[in-house]
Design an enzyme around this catalytic site. Structure first.
Site, PDB file in Angstrom:
ATOM      1  N   HIS A   1     -26.042 -24.974   8.892  1.00 36.93           N
ATOM      2  CA  HIS A   1     -25.729 -23.954   9.890  1.00 36.93           C
ATOM      3  C   HIS A   1     -26.125 -24.499  11.264  1.00 36.93           C
ATOM      4  CE1 HIS A   1     -24.898 -20.254   7.348  1.00 36.93           C
ATOM      5  NE2 HIS A   1     -25.080 -21.238   6.481  1.00 36.93           N
TER       6      HIS A   1
ATOM      7  N   CYS B   1     -25.548 -15.460   7.368  1.00 36.56           N
ATOM      8  CA  CYS B   1     -26.232 -14.942   6.192  1.00 36.56           C
ATOM      9  C   CYS B   1     -26.995 -13.688   6.573  1.00 36.56           C
ATOM     10  CB  CYS B   1     -27.198 -15.985   5.622  1.00 36.56           C
ATOM     11  SG  CYS B   1     -28.124 -15.384   4.189  1.00 36.56           S
TER      12      CYS B   1
END
Length: 258
Positions: A162, A193
């Site tokens: 990420h 997330c």
């Protein structure tokens, strides 16, 4: 997409419909995330040929994400892998929070290695190492990979970075130096997330492809067409700016980006 509980993630309740509507190309994998045996059943009914299972290297994170401990999740996935094999379905494993966890901080590389080994031993053909928070740096990735590669060969590993702190490309380049050649990414840097507060999406596919082409590494991906898709999803579907730095920097008609 993911075959998960409609109650917990209503946005993914159309998983079977989405998977069935894809025009599938030869030689391309279309994995579906499944958290448990019920999810695998839904995947089998949808005609899925590859599934992904996920756990974490942090007890706090996996408990909040799956309502299971690491040990419990591995027990569930051991049975799931056996059943998937009976249906000729490939299984890919994911380990989240391999660098740090939003609830406990830094994660021990030995713990990451232990979990990844368990996933390999139960039948996962590959394990993707996820920097869920996106706070990892090349130095931290070097320490992790130096540890895990003593137990698992590079061709059984992938990286999933990420880009929360803008370190994803540097971390991917580091993984390449260690011989890892599979990289997870998402068009326009979509994703995130809900169990990792503040984490942004996965690294943008366009940015990864641009970097790889600049390094002389062929990908077989047409960057110009990829950018067009990114702009369409971002501006037309989501009505927001793309997270890809490359797509932001160049017009989609730039012929030098093929």
């Amino acid at each position: 997409t993911s075959c998960v509980s409609r109650r917990w993630v209503p946005q993914l309740s159309d998983a079977a419909e989405v998977f069935g509507s894809i025009q599938k190309a030869d030689g391309v994998s279309y994995p579906v995330l499944v958290p448990n045996d019920k999810g695998l059943t839904a995947a089998i009914e949808a005609g899925v040929k590859e599934v992904a299972v996920f756990t974490a290297a942090s007890e706090q994170f996996v408990t909040r994400n799956t309502n299971m401990t690491i040990t419990e999740s591995l027990r569930v996935y051991t049975d799931l892998c056996k059943r998937a094999k009976e249906h000729d379905i490939l299984v890919r494993g994911y380990v989240s929070t391999v660098i740090s966890c939003p609830y406990k901080g830094l994660v021990d590389a030995r713990q990451v290695t232990d979990v990844a080994e368990e996933l390999i031993s139960m039948g996962c053909y590959e394990v993707s190492l996820g920097d869920t928070v996106g706070a990892g740096t090349p130095g931290e990735w070097r320490r992790l990979l130096s540890t895990i590669l003593t137990k698992i060969p590079a061709d059984r590993l992938a990286v999933h970075c990420h880009d929360t702190y803008g370190q994803a490309l540097a971390n991917i380049a580091t993984a390449l130096e260690f011989g890892i050649s599979t990289v997870d990414s998402s068009v326009a840097g979509l994703g995130g997330c809900p169990y990792a507060p503040g984490a942004t999406g996965n690294v943008a596919t366009e940015d990864v492809v641009f970097m790889l082409h600049g390094m002389g590494i062929p990908t077989g991906v047409n960057l110009l067409e990829l950018m067009k898709i990114s702009k369409y999803i971002s501006s037309t579907v989501l009505e927001r700016k793309t997270n890809s730095k490359v797509t932001q920097a160049f017009p989609a008609t730039d012929k030098g980006l093929n």
